[in-house]
Design an enzyme around this catalytic site. Structure first.
Site, PDB file in Angstrom:
ATOM      1  N   ASN A   1      -3.463   9.974  -2.007  1.00 22.13           N
ATOM      2  CA  ASN A   1      -3.093  10.412  -3.353  1.00 22.13           C
ATOM      3  C   ASN A   1      -1.579  10.377  -3.579  1.00 22.13           C
ATOM      4  OD1 ASN A   1      -3.440  13.424  -5.404  1.00 22.13           O
ATOM      5  ND2 ASN A   1      -3.640  11.308  -6.019  1.00 22.13           N
TER       6      ASN A   1
ATOM      7  N   CYS B   1      -0.045   6.879  -3.537  1.00 26.29           N
ATOM      8  CA  CYS B   1       0.244   5.489  -3.938  1.00 26.29           C
ATOM      9  C   CYS B   1      -0.697   5.021  -5.044  1.00 26.29           C
ATOM     10  CB  CYS B   1       0.136   4.538  -2.735  1.00 26.29           C
ATOM     11  SG  CYS B   1       1.359   4.844  -1.436  1.00 26.29           S
ATOM     12  N   ARG B   2      -1.901   4.613  -4.653  1.00 22.09           N
ATOM     13  CA  ARG B   2      -2.804   3.962  -5.601  1.00 22.09           C
ATOM     14  C   ARG B   2      -3.353   4.890  -6.672  1.00 22.09           C
ATOM     15  NH1 ARG B   2      -6.649   1.605  -1.080  1.00 22.09           N
ATOM     16  NH2 ARG B   2      -6.053   3.613  -0.200  1.00 22.09           N
ATOM     17  N   SER B   3      -3.902   6.040  -6.269  1.00 21.05           N
ATOM     18  CA  SER B   3      -4.558   6.889  -7.278  1.00 21.05           C
ATOM     19  C   SER B   3      -3.596   7.491  -8.303  1.00 21.05           C
ATOM     20  CB  SER B   3      -5.459   7.947  -6.631  1.00 21.05           C
ATOM     21  OG  SER B   3      -4.752   8.724  -5.700  1.00 21.05           O
TER      22      SER B   3
ATOM     23  N   ASP C   1      -4.178  -0.623  -0.073  1.00 25.43           N
ATOM     24  CA  ASP C   1      -3.147   0.393   0.078  1.00 25.43           C
ATOM     25  C   ASP C   1      -1.789  -0.279   0.291  1.00 25.43           C
ATOM     26  OD1 ASP C   1      -1.624   2.601   0.608  1.00 25.43           O
ATOM     27  OD2 ASP C   1      -3.000   3.447   2.085  1.00 25.43           O
TER      28      ASP C   1
END
Length: 158
Positions: A16, A18-20, A130
């Site tokens: 929680n 980077c991507r989300s 990721d």
């Protein structure tokens, strides 16, 4: 007075950071730009506990700044309540999907539809990799995938 029920989306990745949070910020901006932000509640979370309480990765924040997307998030872990309150839980890869399905199976009133955010990608990039161990270019790729997926998701669910 008739109140429009909000649709609630939770974006999930491993940490929680980077991507989300990128997906959450992109969703928020798109919903705002399209004038439907009041119909949605958008959040993000992690399957793991490693980064709880931390801000998003500085490279992700820099990427969002370049695209004029505001990002305010503090990492948190997905909870049992999330499976009962969110309509959609959108995750980034197979390992997130496995973890979420396992967690959901222990929640009695789970109503969330758990799916890969990449399943909405018109370019069919199912997995959002990721970028943590990668470069700025990898964060840019995540951003672009999130833009495509969020746009398709909102079109399908608005």
């Amino acid at each position: 007075i008739f109140y429009m029920a909000k649709k609630v989306i939770l974006c999930i990745c491993l940490w929680n950071i980077c991507r989300s949070p990128i997906a959450e910020a992109v969703f928020q901006k798109m919903a705002t730009d399209n004038g439907v932000v009041d119909k949605w509640r958008i959040d993000s979370g992690a399957t793991s506990t490693y980064e709880i309480g931390n801000p998003p990765d500085h490279r992700g924040q820099a990427c969002m700044k370049r695209h004029a997307v505001s990002m305010r998030h503090v990492a948190r872990q997905v909870t049992k309540e999330d499976f009962m309150t969110f309509d959609h839980i959108l995750c980034m890869d197979e390992s997130n999907l496995r973890d979420l399905n396992k967690k959901a199976s222990s929640v009695k009133n789970s109503k969330a539809k758990i799916e890969l955010l990449g399943s909405y990608d018109p370019e069919k990039q199912l997995i959002i990799q990721d970028p943590y161990y990668g470069s700025d270019k990898d964060f840019e790729t995540v951003y672009e995938q999130c833009v495509r997926c969020c746009k398709a998701f909102l079109e399908q669910h608005s």
